[in-house]
Write a protein that holds these residues in place. Structure first.
Motif, mmCIF file in Angstrom:
data_model
loop_
_atom_site.group_PDB
_atom_site.id
_atom_site.type_symbol
_atom_site.label_atom_id
_atom_site.label_comp_id
_atom_site.label_asym_id
_atom_site.label_seq_id
_atom_site.Cartn_x
_atom_site.Cartn_y
_atom_site.Cartn_z
ATOM 1 N N LEU A 30 0.835 -1.209 0.000
ATOM 2 C CA LEU A 30 0.000 0.000 0.000
ATOM 3 C C LEU A 30 0.867 1.256 0.000
ATOM 4 O O LEU A 30 0.533 2.255 -0.639
ATOM 5 N N TYR A 32 3.743 1.573 -1.403
ATOM 6 C CA TYR A 32 4.147 1.736 -2.808
ATOM 7 C C TYR A 32 2.993 2.290 -3.636
ATOM 8 O O TYR A 32 3.169 3.139 -4.501
ATOM 9 N N LEU A 33 1.783 1.789 -3.369
ATOM 10 C CA LEU A 33 0.628 2.222 -4.155
ATOM 11 C C LEU A 33 0.375 3.712 -3.961
ATOM 12 O O LEU A 33 0.150 4.452 -4.922
ATOM 13 N N ALA A 93 4.009 0.913 -9.397
ATOM 14 C CA ALA A 93 2.635 0.461 -9.123
ATOM 15 C C ALA A 93 2.397 -1.003 -9.487
ATOM 16 O O ALA A 93 1.971 -1.789 -8.642
ATOM 17 N N ALA A 97 3.857 -2.355 -5.948
ATOM 18 C CA ALA A 97 2.647 -2.191 -5.134
ATOM 19 C C ALA A 97 1.795 -3.463 -5.159
ATOM 20 O O ALA A 97 1.642 -4.139 -4.145
ATOM 21 N N PHE A 98 1.274 -3.798 -6.330
ATOM 22 C CA PHE A 98 0.361 -4.952 -6.380
ATOM 23 C C PHE A 98 1.114 -6.269 -6.202
ATOM 24 O O PHE A 98 0.597 -7.197 -5.592
ATOM 25 N N TYR A 101 1.728 -6.738 -2.525
ATOM 26 C CA TYR A 101 0.523 -7.034 -1.759
ATOM 27 C C TYR A 101 0.026 -8.443 -2.060
ATOM 28 O O TYR A 101 -0.307 -9.219 -1.162
ATOM 29 N N ILE A 424 -2.970 -1.205 -14.419
ATOM 30 C CA ILE A 424 -2.971 -0.738 -13.031
ATOM 31 C C ILE A 424 -4.406 -0.440 -12.576
ATOM 32 O O ILE A 424 -4.807 -0.790 -11.461
ATOM 33 N N THR A 428 -6.479 -2.135 -9.652
ATOM 34 C CA THR A 428 -7.014 -1.344 -8.547
ATOM 35 C C THR A 428 -8.499 -1.646 -8.321
ATOM 36 O O THR A 428 -8.920 -1.931 -7.200
#
Lengths: 589, 285
Positions: A30, A32-33, A93, A97-98, A101, A424, A428
């Motif tokens: 998160l 990073y997001l 991202a 990020a993803f 996670y 992305i 999301t």
């Protein structure tokens, strides 16, 4: 799922340890997001300033010192927009990020293999970002050499232009920090994928997202190391008087430079040896997400799963052999151009396999147009468009006509910018319920899609035509050559479209923030999906599965399996149970 | 806790997604519009490149057209396929057709794509060979092109046919020696230095590209040629223009704050006008 599940076991208690200096891969993901969201906002604003200046170069801008934007300020925007978007959005991202996670959750692991290293990666990335932003405020301003930073322009200090002093130094330091962060991150991704998969989760049962993050991590490991080396050499050229990239006899601004023995082409080779795989670092995770989401909302297995895995690997491998196609006009040996051309064309084959298989996944399905599905379909459309324009540029003879024109800008924005960003967005909208325990608003999500899809095509399709007519990129205005004036109507259209498309992103930000607080509470598995992130609570507990770690019995995309009583079979459902899955609570743990 | 793969009733029966007609129609329409608009703009040649002025440039255009047909077909096929699938397979409560793939189909389209790329690649290589691998003819006129922030300087060897020695230490643009010509070299005495490029029509010309400071580029769209000018390198580039006229030369390699205004002109003139030009320049102080 009850809210207490979010706390779970093993979550640190203090605010700082839990949300700031956390070693939890979800918190880091998160972080990073949110970093990427800040970066993308900045990147979009910079691009709008450029588009505005291209069309109204004489306009008075209140926030620009002197009122009217200078050519060097324009080039600073070019440099910073490109750098921020490539590194802090398109690399950060989709992968950091993803990937952070969801990779551990999708393989049934409690965390990354090296949680502290993971935290260090994020903090290095944040430091890199702050260092990059600081380049705006140092004397001379941000660098003007573009995100490619070709020496000698970037290698001699401010004698070559404003921004090439302290600003370029900040840029290099930031890139070096980013390289460190990416190297550490990639080690973590690779180790985690190899070592920490749930029992039964063989490689060929991994979701395509995991495959994409895994292959991307390998690319990062091999590519960022080279950029790190190149960056150090460039740093030394600037600050220690070395001449790795600087030949003898340079006369800059009337001053003879005391350097000798270096080669500007060496930097280009090192940079693009990193730079081309970087394109795939940005797009491969999007391919994974697209495959994942298309299967989910087509209610069908991914068409040709094995071919998809091999295509990912082939694209990753070939991605390292094609950097020379960025250098067809650079003065390198024309015979090597032919080699690079053939290798580049060959990447089209696995790319075409992916496209065909995405169509095959949709074919015969039962398509449900939730926002993630719309963005995944948009991804495919843009990937096709941007990929096909690359076939022109892959041929050196045609490239000599289109190189460094807006045609190239159109090509890479569509394929690595828009397509990757659609990936992305798909991610999301798809995973928001899992990450935050709330659903995003469907209507706003769809509206966001329609405007962004149509708007992005309006911004970037006309750019091809500007390029075909010879419109040169990175020009502060069109006064330099007479024929450029004829291209201004196209530029005006694109600028208007860009502002409209950017405005549509406000819908997304509003939806995102509103849904964080007010969104409908998300169930465990709102999309009736099969992979392991959808068997745990939304959001997942600290150890992801609250001690009940799953075993895996099947592939990742068992949708609409004949004989099953529902149209999806989660990966942890044992074979003997699937017929009665509705009466069971299969936790496999 | 956790673990609840149970679908809602609505999810199982598919009733929940009966509203999929709207998005399906809209998305298909957008994709069809994209295809129609793109095909129209290319087919109607609304934004053409200027006419080519060399044989090689015409070959480049031909290869460009071939590539346009091949990729255009793929573009239309893929986007319309997407539009069709989106419309045809929207959720109407039907069951999805279960399949994990089709090996025959996959082999077929892999080979087909590879074949198209192979043919394009081979044809493209032949054009590249025409551009790069054919040596210039013996009576070629040589002109040296030097990029400097943010001007081009052209040098002709003069009547002796030899370029004089250059010394970077002697570069002094304000004093009229932008290239650093060595006055002690006899071959340098008759060198002609100009700020625009003048060449005779139907006569092979070889440019020798160099740069004094940063990487520049030499781009003339009518020639379909771009070539970087790299410090420390002397890069040859040759062409034979088949008509007279005046074209703009622009820099396409980011070279600093004046990049956008770095330009010059290529004047293609008759043989006699070219001789006059040389005489005129030689007479100038």
């Amino acid at each position: 799922m009850s809210a207490s599940a979010q706390v779970g076991i093993g979550a640190p208690k203090g605010f700082l340890r839990r949300y700031i200096f956390s070693t939890d891969h979800k918190v880091i993901g998160l972080q990073y997001l949110f970093l990427a969201l800040v970066a993308v906002t900045l990147g979009i604003v910079l691009s709008l300033l450029m588009r505005f200046h291209l069309v109204w170069p004489a306009a008075h801008l209140p926030f620009v010192s002197g009122g009217i934007m200078t050519p060097e300020q324009y080039l600073a925007l070019v440099t910073m927009h490109g750098t921020i978007m490539v590194f802090f959005v398109l690399t950060t991202a989709p992968q950091s990020a993803f990937g952070n996670y969801f990779l551990p959750i999708q393989i049934g692991a409690p965390d990354m293999a090296f949680p502290r290293l993971n935290m260090l990666s994020f903090w290095l990335t944040l430091a890199a970002f702050l260092c990059m932003i600081a380049a705006f405020v140092v004397p001379g301003g941000a660098p003007i050499s573009g995100w490619t930073a070709y020496p000698p322009l970037s290698g001699l200090g401010d004698v070559t232009g404003p921004g090439e002093g302290a600003g370029q130094t900040m840029w290099i330091v930031s890139i070096l920090l980013f390289c460190f962060a990416s190297l550490l991150g990639s080690i973590n991704f690779i180790s985690t994928t190899i070592d920490m998969r749930a029992p039964g989760l063989t490689l060929m049962r991994m979701p395509l997202t995991v495959w994409a993050w895994f292959v991307t991590a390998i690319l990062s490991l091999l590519a960022f190391g080279v950029l790190l080396a190149g960056g150090i050499l460039l740093f030394l050229d600037r600050s220690a008087g070395t001449s790795f990239f600087l030949p003898a006899g340079l006369v800059v601004n009337g001053e003879l430079q005391i350097r000798a023995g270096g080669s500007p082409l060496l930097w280009q080779h090192l940079f693009w040896f990193f730079g081309h795989p970087e394109v795939y670092i940005a797009i491969l995770p999007g391919m994974g997400v697209a495959s994942h989401v298309l299967a989910n909302f087509s209610r069908k297995p991914v068409f040709g799963y094995r071919a998809m895995v091999f295509a990912l690997g082939a694209i990753g491998f070939l991605g390292f052999l094609v950097w020379g196609h960025h250098m067809f006009v650079s003065g390198m040996n024309p015979y090597s151009s032919l080699t690079f051309s053939v290798l580049t064309m060959s990447i089209g084959v696995p790319s075409a396999i992916k496209t065909f298989n995405w169509l095959g996944t949709l074919w015969g399905g039962k398509l449900q147009f939730h926002p993630p599905m719309l963005f995944a379909i948009g991804f495919v459309s843009f990937f096709v468009t941007g990929g096909l324009s690359g076939i022109f540029l892959a041929q050196p003879a045609v490239d000599t006509m289109l190189h460094a024109t807006y045609y190239v800008v159109a090509h890479f924005h569509i394929v690595m910018g828009v397509a990757a960003i659609f990936g992305i967005f798909a991610a999301t909208y798809y995973w928001f319920p899992k990450m935050f325990g709330r659903m995003m608003d469907e209507t706003l999500g769809k509206l966001h899609f329609w405007l962004t899809f149509a708007g992005s095509y309006c911004v970037f399709m006309p750019m091809h035509f500007v390029g075909i007519e010879g419109g040169v990129r990175r020009y502060a205005d069109s006064s330099g050559a007479a024929y450029l004036a004829a291209l201004q109507p196209l530029h005006r259209f694109m600028t208007v479209a860009a502002f409209a498309t950017a405005a549509a992103q406000l819908i997304f930000f509003y939806n995102f923030l509103w849904s964080l607080k007010r969104g409908k509470e998300a169930p465990v598995n709102p999309w009736s999906a099969t992979t392991l992130e959808w068997i745990t609570s939304s959001p997942p507990p600290a150890d992801n599965f609250d001690g009940h770690f799953p075993s895996v019995y099947r592939g990742p995309y068992d949708y609409s399996v004949p004989g099953a009583s529902q149209d999806f079979l989660p990966q942890n459902v044992p074979p003997e149970k699937y017929a009665r899955v509705n009466q069971e609570t299969p936790n496999g743990g | 806790m956790v673990i609840e793969p149970r679908a809602t009733e609505a999810m199982r029966t598919g009733r929940r997604n009966r509203g999929s007609a709207g998005p399906a129609v809209l998305l298909s329409l957008l994709l069809v519009t994209l295809v129609v608009a793109t095909v129209y703009v290319f087919a109607a040649r609304l934004f053409p490149a200027p006419p080519p002025i060399t044989q090689v440039a015409a070959q480049v255009d031909h290869q460009y057209s071939l590539t346009l047909y091949a990729t255009g077909a793929a573009f239309v096929f893929a986007q319309l396929g997407l539009a069709y699938a989106v419309f045809r397979f929207r959720d109407r409560g039907q069951h999805a057709h279960f399949t994990r793939g089709n090996v025959v189909l996959e082999i077929l389209w892999t080979c087909l794509t590879a074949l198209v790329f192979l043919v394009l690649g081979i044809l493209g290589s032949r054009v590249w060979a025409a551009v790069q691998f054919s040596p210039p003819a013996p009576d070629t006129i040589q002109v040296e092109v030097t990029g400097t922030q943010f001007v081009y300087t052209f040098r002709y060897p003069g009547p002796d046919g030899k370029f004089g020695r250059l010394d970077p230490a002697l570069v002094n643009a304000p004093a009229g020696n932008p290239l650093g010509l060595d006055p002690n070299d006899p071959a340098a005495k008759d060198d002609i230095v100009t700020s625009t490029l003048t060449v005779p029509v139907n006569h092979p010309v070889e440019l020798l590209l160099r740069s004094q400071d940063v990487v520049h580029n030499f781009f003339v769209r009518e020639l379909r040629l771009q070539q970087d000018a790299v410090p420390g390198m002397l890069i040859p580039l040759h062409f034979t223009a088949d008509r007279t006229g005046r074209c703009e030369i622009v820099c396409t390699q980011l070279c600093g704050l004046g990049h956008y205004r770095m330009r010059s002109f290529l004047n293609i003139v008759s043989e006699s006008a070219y001789e006059d030009f040389l005489k005129q320049q030689a007479a100038a102080p």
